[in-house]
Design a protein around this motif. Structure first.
Motif, PDB file in Angstrom:
ATOM      1  N   GLU A  86       2.225   2.649  25.601  1.00 15.54           N
ATOM      2  CA  GLU A  86       3.146   3.138  24.555  1.00 15.54           C
ATOM      3  C   GLU A  86       3.387   4.646  24.605  1.00 15.54           C
ATOM      4  OE1 GLU A  86       0.873   1.381  21.470  1.00 15.54           O
ATOM      5  OE2 GLU A  86       2.281  -0.263  21.137  1.00 15.54           O
ATOM      6  N   ARG A  87       2.548   5.369  25.353  1.00 13.12           N
ATOM      7  CA  ARG A  87       2.777   6.823  25.457  1.00 13.12           C
ATOM      8  C   ARG A  87       4.139   7.141  26.067  1.00 13.12           C
ATOM      9  NH1 ARG A  87      -2.568   8.501  28.553  1.00 13.12           N
ATOM     10  NH2 ARG A  87      -1.942   6.610  29.636  1.00 13.12           N
ATOM     11  N   CYS A  88       4.725   6.146  26.747  1.00 14.56           N
ATOM     12  CA  CYS A  88       6.058   6.382  27.335  1.00 14.56           C
ATOM     13  C   CYS A  88       7.113   6.634  26.254  1.00 14.56           C
ATOM     14  CB  CYS A  88       6.466   5.233  28.252  1.00 14.56           C
ATOM     15  SG  CYS A  88       6.823   3.707  27.391  1.00 14.56           S
ATOM     16  N   LEU A  89       6.791   6.267  24.991  1.00 17.76           N
ATOM     17  CA  LEU A  89       7.738   6.541  23.899  1.00 17.76           C
ATOM     18  C   LEU A  89       8.031   8.043  23.777  1.00 17.76           C
ATOM     19  CD1 LEU A  89       6.412   4.145  21.130  1.00 17.76           C
ATOM     20  CD2 LEU A  89       8.780   4.211  21.927  1.00 17.76           C
ATOM     21  N   LYS A  90       7.001   8.856  24.024  1.00 17.79           N
ATOM     22  CA  LYS A  90       7.209  10.308  23.898  1.00 17.79           C
ATOM     23  C   LYS A  90       8.254  10.780  24.897  1.00 17.79           C
ATOM     24  CE  LYS A  90       2.702  11.489  22.035  1.00 17.79           C
ATOM     25  NZ  LYS A  90       1.408  12.090  22.236  1.00 17.79           N
ATOM     26  N   THR A  91       8.107  10.331  26.146  1.00 15.97           N
ATOM     27  CA  THR A  91       9.077  10.726  27.180  1.00 15.97           C
ATOM     28  C   THR A  91      10.452  10.147  26.872  1.00 15.97           C
ATOM     29  OG1 THR A  91       7.223  10.440  28.685  1.00 15.97           O
ATOM     30  CG2 THR A  91       9.379  10.851  29.681  1.00 15.97           C
ATOM     31  N   GLY A  92      10.464   8.875  26.471  1.00 15.21           N
ATOM     32  CA  GLY A  92      11.741   8.202  26.192  1.00 15.21           C
ATOM     33  C   GLY A  92      12.518   8.902  25.095  1.00 15.21           C
ATOM     34  N   MET A  93      11.831   9.232  23.999  1.00 18.21           N
ATOM     35  CA  MET A  93      12.520   9.890  22.874  1.00 18.21           C
ATOM     36  C   MET A  93      12.972  11.292  23.286  1.00 18.21           C
ATOM     37  SD  MET A  93      10.434   8.746  19.425  1.00 18.21           S
ATOM     38  CE  MET A  93       8.778   9.207  19.921  1.00 18.21           C
ATOM     39  N   ARG A  94      12.110  11.996  24.045  1.00 15.16           N
ATOM     40  CA  ARG A  94      12.463  13.360  24.451  1.00 15.16           C
ATOM     41  C   ARG A  94      13.709  13.359  25.345  1.00 15.16           C
ATOM     42  NH1 ARG A  94       9.070  14.909  28.602  1.00 15.16           N
ATOM     43  NH2 ARG A  94       7.317  14.792  27.177  1.00 15.16           N
ATOM     44  N   VAL A  95      13.720  12.436  26.318  1.00 17.22           N
ATOM     45  CA  VAL A  95      14.838  12.400  27.258  1.00 17.22           C
ATOM     46  C   VAL A  95      16.133  11.999  26.553  1.00 17.22           C
ATOM     47  CG1 VAL A  95      15.744  11.153  29.259  1.00 17.22           C
ATOM     48  CG2 VAL A  95      13.406  12.001  29.295  1.00 17.22           C
ATOM     49  N   MET A  96      16.058  10.951  25.746  1.00 15.31           N
ATOM     50  CA  MET A  96      17.265  10.475  25.067  1.00 15.31           C
ATOM     51  C   MET A  96      17.822  11.558  24.118  1.00 15.31           C
ATOM     52  SD  MET A  96      18.353   7.513  25.999  1.00 15.31           S
ATOM     53  CE  MET A  96      18.259   5.738  26.077  1.00 15.31           C
ATOM     54  N   ALA A  97      16.930  12.154  23.324  1.00 16.42           N
ATOM     55  CA  ALA A  97      17.396  13.179  22.379  1.00 16.42           C
ATOM     56  C   ALA A  97      17.925  14.399  23.131  1.00 16.42           C
ATOM     57  CB  ALA A  97      16.268  13.580  21.436  1.00 16.42           C
ATOM     58  N   SER A  98      17.273  14.767  24.223  1.00 12.13           N
ATOM     59  CA  SER A  98      17.694  15.955  24.985  1.00 12.13           C
ATOM     60  C   SER A  98      19.073  15.764  25.604  1.00 12.13           C
ATOM     61  CB  SER A  98      16.680  16.271  26.090  1.00 12.13           C
ATOM     62  OG  SER A  98      15.417  16.533  25.535  1.00 12.13           O
ATOM     63  N   LEU A  99      19.388  14.533  26.004  1.00 12.04           N
ATOM     64  CA  LEU A  99      20.713  14.278  26.576  1.00 12.04           C
ATOM     65  C   LEU A  99      21.811  14.601  25.566  1.00 12.04           C
ATOM     66  CD1 LEU A  99      19.940  10.937  28.428  1.00 12.04           C
ATOM     67  CD2 LEU A  99      20.881  12.987  29.515  1.00 12.04           C
ATOM     68  N   VAL A 100      21.528  14.269  24.308  1.00 13.48           N
ATOM     69  CA  VAL A 100      22.517  14.530  23.255  1.00 13.48           C
ATOM     70  C   VAL A 100      22.501  15.997  22.843  1.00 13.48           C
ATOM     71  CG1 VAL A 100      23.161  14.008  20.870  1.00 13.48           C
ATOM     72  CG2 VAL A 100      22.405  12.171  22.403  1.00 13.48           C
ATOM     73  N   LEU A 101      21.290  16.557  22.721  1.00 11.93           N
ATOM     74  CA  LEU A 101      21.153  17.928  22.238  1.00 11.93           C
ATOM     75  C   LEU A 101      21.403  18.941  23.366  1.00 11.93           C
ATOM     76  CD1 LEU A 101      17.957  17.306  20.104  1.00 11.93           C
ATOM     77  CD2 LEU A 101      20.246  17.748  19.207  1.00 11.93           C
ATOM     78  N   GLN A 102      21.655  18.401  24.583  1.00 10.42           N
ATOM     79  CA  GLN A 102      21.959  19.250  25.748  1.00 10.42           C
ATOM     80  C   GLN A 102      20.830  20.228  26.046  1.00 10.42           C
ATOM     81  OE1 GLN A 102      25.405  19.146  27.023  1.00 10.42           O
ATOM     82  NE2 GLN A 102      26.565  18.443  25.277  1.00 10.42           N
ATOM     83  N   LEU A 103      19.577  19.722  25.938  1.00 12.98           N
ATOM     84  CA  LEU A 103      18.448  20.575  26.256  1.00 12.98           C
ATOM     85  C   LEU A 103      18.075  20.394  27.706  1.00 12.98           C
ATOM     86  CD1 LEU A 103      16.073  19.923  23.223  1.00 12.98           C
ATOM     87  CD2 LEU A 103      17.663  21.799  23.557  1.00 12.98           C
TER      88      LEU A 103
END
Ligand SMILES: [Zn+2]
Ligand SMILES: [Zn+2]
Length: 411
Positions: free
Chosen positions: A390-407
């Motif tokens: 389940e630790r992959c949730l951290k990466t998944g949320m970071r990547v998905m949110a960053s795509l939108v937030l353009q980070l």
């Protein structure tokens, strides 16, 4: 007050990578509990009624406008607070699939949250995909005022069953209606460690079509085969000859698979049946190649059946197009992922109905590493013991949110 100062006052600064990371740490336990709730309550493809109700409730509480273009699943819209600034801003869609499989699951690692719906289980990780997108939804809703475009979150039904919930949703025209300009989706992947994402430009996943062959012979007594036309013997020849399609009739440089995965025949040991039904799958990267392979299947079946006094009827069932990752969105994804990226050299022959969205707009599908020595998480997709770290949730949320937030990693 000059223009620049004015901008600083009226436009919230985009979130920093550090602030995002901190917030992910705070909501991680919630995301894990959502994943476990979904895991305990799996629903089969196109029957995700309770799952949808549960997702919609959360999204509405976080201020999303929720659309229901199909019977199950939903599409949530978050209008960015800076969307009016520039009409040319992008509308980015993120997609998760929500359905489970007809599998009786096993596994001590999942003992705290085993399926409570007998014979149905999340053994493809769609529970994780859904929880991950919900976590991302919460993160983005908190950044609403800093968003310069709109965000569309797709919680899609029925990925596992043809014709595919992705196809049904894409055909409603909702992507165009909402002005979606790019789309991203992910799948858990036991081959990579949590904390990693894997992707490749161009062909990433194959086009899965299915076929059925009905071989008709002449039934009779098992002790008098000379008075019958045995469809089981015809089927045996057909199955072996089908192995020559890829090895002898397909360009070795083109990846292709023909698998017979189901045989239905017979009622008793002393009866030669009238019919045998074979079912299977064809995987390629082009519709033309799939059609060529199917014609070869028809020819093999017709000839084998005719030579033994029987007949054969073949049906091709339309599947999904191949997942072809767009160069621009994939470049953006790779830059954003930075050093957590694992570049893939080869595509996989599994299919994904995310491809129906990519036929309409540029998009990238990527794998989220979910396999480790923890949580018995190295089993392949669709295995009864399938589980994710389940630790992959951290990466998944970071990547998905960053795509939108353009980070990007340097931000
Ligand atoms: Zn699956
Ligand atoms: Zn899946």
């Amino acid at each position: 007050m000059n223009k620049e100062q004015n901008n600083t006052e009226t436009r919230p600064a985009p979130v920093s990578r550090e602030a995002l990371e901190k917030r992910i740490g705070e909501i991680y336990n919630d995301a894990v509990s959502w994943r476990r709730h979904l895991h305990r309550n799996p629903e089969l493809s196109f029957r995700e009624f309770e799952t949808t109700r549960w997702i919609v409730e959360k999204l509405e509480a976080w201020g999303y406008e929720v659309h229901r273009p199909c019977e199950t699943g939903c599409v949530a819209v978050l209008k960015g607070g800076r969307s009016e600034d520039n009409g040319a801003e992008k509308t980015i869609a993120l997609r998760a699939d929500i359905d489970a499989l007809p599998i009786r699951e096993e596994g001590e690692a999942k003992s705290e949250f085993l399926s409570e719906n007998d014979g149905v289980a999340h053994c493809c990780g769609h529970d994780l995909h859904t929880a991950n997108l919900l976590g991302t939804a919460l993160l983005l809703s908190e950044q609403k005022n800093a968003l310069s475009g709109n965000v569309i979150l797709i919680f899609q039904a029925g990925e596992e069953v043809l014709p595919g919930g992705g196809r049904l949703l894409a055909e409603t025209g909702i992507l165009e209606e909402l002005g979606v300009s790019e789309i991203y989706g992910l799948h858990t992947d036991p081959r990579h460690e949590p904390g990693r994402v894997a992707v490749k430009k161009g062909p990433m996943m194959a086009s899965p079509y299915e076929f059925t062959v009905e071989i008709r012979g002449k039934g009779g007594h098992a002790a008098a085969p000379h008075q019958a036309a045995d469809p089981i013997v015809i089927a045996a020849q057909v199955i072996m000859q089908l192995q020559t399609i890829v090895s002898r009739y397909t360009d070795p440089a083109d990846a292709a698979v023909v698998t017979v995965s189901r045989i239905k025949a017979g009622t008793a040991r002393n009866i030669i049946p009238e019919t045998v039904v074979l079912e299977g799958t064809i995987r390629t990267f082009s519709e033309q190649q799939t059609k060529d392979i199917f014609r070869r299947i028809e020819s093999i079946c017709d000839h084998a059946a005719a030579s033994a006094g029987g007949s054969a009827e073949c049906e091709l069932i339309t599947g999904y197009p191949p997942v072809i990752n767009h160069p621009e969105t994939t470049e953006k994804f790779m830059n954003m992922a930075g050093d957590v990226l694992v570049p893939l050299e080869k595509p996989v022959m599994a299919g994904e109905d995310f491809s129906f969205y990519q036929k309409q707009i540029p998009g990238t599908f990527f794998f989220l590493g979910s396999g480790s020595d923890e949580a018995d998480s190295r089993h392949s997709w669709h295995h009864p013991r399938y589980n994710v770290d389940e630790r992959c949730l951290k990466t998944g949320m970071r990547v998905m949110a960053s795509l939108v937030l353009q980070l990007d990693p340097e931000a």
